[in-house]
Design a protein around this motif. Structure first.
Motif, PDB file in Angstrom:
ATOM      1  N   LEU A  11      -1.852   7.977   9.549  1.00 34.64           N
ATOM      2  CA  LEU A  11      -1.577   7.014   8.405  1.00 34.64           C
ATOM      3  C   LEU A  11      -1.762   5.992   8.094  1.00 34.64           C
ATOM      4  O   LEU A  11      -1.948   5.313   7.010  1.00 34.64           O
ATOM      5  CB  LEU A  11      -0.473   7.574   7.797  1.00 34.64           C
ATOM      6  CG  LEU A  11      -0.560   9.198   7.533  1.00 34.64           C
ATOM      7  CD1 LEU A  11       1.525   9.984   8.225  1.00 34.64           C
ATOM      8  CD2 LEU A  11      -0.806  10.023   6.573  1.00 34.64           C
ATOM      9  N   LEU A  36       0.676  -1.200  -0.197  1.00 36.11           N
ATOM     10  CA  LEU A  36       0.302  -0.201  -0.215  1.00 36.11           C
ATOM     11  C   LEU A  36       0.936   1.239  -0.072  1.00 36.11           C
ATOM     12  O   LEU A  36       2.367   1.260   0.481  1.00 36.11           O
ATOM     13  CB  LEU A  36      -1.222   0.155   1.091  1.00 36.11           C
ATOM     14  CG  LEU A  36      -1.757  -0.870   1.687  1.00 36.11           C
ATOM     15  CD1 LEU A  36      -2.143  -1.037   2.743  1.00 36.11           C
ATOM     16  CD2 LEU A  36      -2.212  -1.216   0.496  1.00 36.11           C
ATOM     17  N   THR A  65       1.690   4.791   0.630  1.00 38.07           N
ATOM     18  CA  THR A  65       1.769   6.266   0.872  1.00 38.07           C
ATOM     19  C   THR A  65       2.232   7.759   0.481  1.00 38.07           C
ATOM     20  O   THR A  65       2.591   7.826   0.495  1.00 38.07           O
ATOM     21  CB  THR A  65       1.051   5.437   2.652  1.00 38.07           C
ATOM     22  OG1 THR A  65       2.945   5.917   2.519  1.00 38.07           O
ATOM     23  CG2 THR A  65       0.858   4.805   3.061  1.00 38.07           C
ATOM     24  N   SER A  66       2.092   9.117   1.621  1.00 39.18           N
ATOM     25  CA  SER A  66       2.373  10.184   0.772  1.00 39.18           C
ATOM     26  C   SER A  66       3.867   9.009   1.815  1.00 39.18           C
ATOM     27  O   SER A  66       3.741   9.083   3.032  1.00 39.18           O
ATOM     28  CB  SER A  66       1.745  11.433   1.462  1.00 39.18           C
ATOM     29  OG  SER A  66       1.753  11.081   2.761  1.00 39.18           O
ATOM     30  N   ASP A 109      -4.936   5.103   7.941  1.00 36.23           N
ATOM     31  CA  ASP A 109      -6.537   5.031   6.678  1.00 36.23           C
ATOM     32  C   ASP A 109      -5.813   4.723   5.369  1.00 36.23           C
ATOM     33  O   ASP A 109      -6.562   3.817   4.511  1.00 36.23           O
ATOM     34  CB  ASP A 109      -5.534   6.469   6.475  1.00 36.23           C
ATOM     35  CG  ASP A 109      -6.296   7.294   5.722  1.00 36.23           C
ATOM     36  OD1 ASP A 109      -7.635   7.385   5.329  1.00 36.23           O
ATOM     37  OD2 ASP A 109      -5.757   7.835   4.477  1.00 36.23           O
ATOM     38  N   ALA A 110      -4.415   4.214   5.854  1.00 30.90           N
ATOM     39  CA  ALA A 110      -4.105   2.284   4.368  1.00 30.90           C
ATOM     40  C   ALA A 110      -4.405   1.917   4.765  1.00 30.90           C
ATOM     41  O   ALA A 110      -4.714   1.011   3.021  1.00 30.90           O
ATOM     42  CB  ALA A 110      -2.329   3.014   4.621  1.00 30.90           C
ATOM     43  N   VAL A 111      -4.708   1.224   5.613  1.00 34.35           N
ATOM     44  CA  VAL A 111      -4.867  -0.284   5.621  1.00 34.35           C
ATOM     45  C   VAL A 111      -6.434  -0.763   5.823  1.00 34.35           C
ATOM     46  O   VAL A 111      -7.088  -1.749   5.914  1.00 34.35           O
ATOM     47  CB  VAL A 111      -4.270  -1.007   6.971  1.00 34.35           C
ATOM     48  CG1 VAL A 111      -2.582  -1.041   6.581  1.00 34.35           C
ATOM     49  CG2 VAL A 111      -4.389  -0.379   8.284  1.00 34.35           C
TER      50      VAL A 111
END
Length: 160
Positions: free
Chosen positions: A27, A13, A15-16, A30-32
């Motif tokens: 963060l 995944l 991310t920024s 939010d990603a998972v």
């Protein structure tokens, strides 16, 4: 837990880029959150967490001592470049890079390794004491986490 016969699937995944002060727990969540199920494993880069926690050092501000300069010039370029590197079957491109080890920047990096991790770690040809300069901007180095298990526990607790 038995791994034999177990089928594992992985999903990378994106991310920024995380910067100091980022709420890495949010963060990660939010990603998972769309994918995470009970029993899943979440693997996070230590460097990403360390960056968010501000464990960065600007090596351009480090003044190397004599030992750090000797390690950069003699140990890295000659001992690693011509003796240890070939004995360890390092790739030709790695040997070429070691033989051209950058002296001012390398001496500053070795000084950081000496002060943070000691002589034996400073003599390594990469990732000295967990200090990582790959994929870090400018002249920054990322320091390892003080207690990686505590961070893993914090992430697990947050995701529960």
């Amino acid at each position: 837990m038995k791994w034999e016969g177990m089928r594992l699937r992985f999903r990378a995944l994106a991310t920024s880029y995380w910067v100091p002060g980022d709420d890495y727990l949010y963060l990660i969540e939010d990603a998972v959150k769309r994918y995470l199920r009970d029993g899943d494993l979440v693997i996070v880069s230590e460097k990403a967490i360390a960056s968010a926690k501000g464990l960065l050092v600007d090596e351009s501000s480090i003044k190397p001592g004599l030992l750090a300069r000797l390690i950069a010039r003699l140990w890295m370029r000659f001992i690693w470049g011509y003796i240890l590197g070939p004995l360890c079957h390092l790739k030709p491109i790695t040997l070429k890079r070691l033989r051209r080890y950058p002296l001012p920047e390398g001496a500053r990096h070795k000084q950081l390794a000496l002060s943070r991790s000691g002589l034996l770690q400073a003599l390594r040809h990469g990732s000295e004491g967990g200090i990582d300069v790959s994929n870090i901007p400018y002249s920054y180095a990322c320091l390892p986490l003080e207690d990686p298990q505590a961070e893993a526990d914090r992430i697990e607790e947050h995701l529960r």
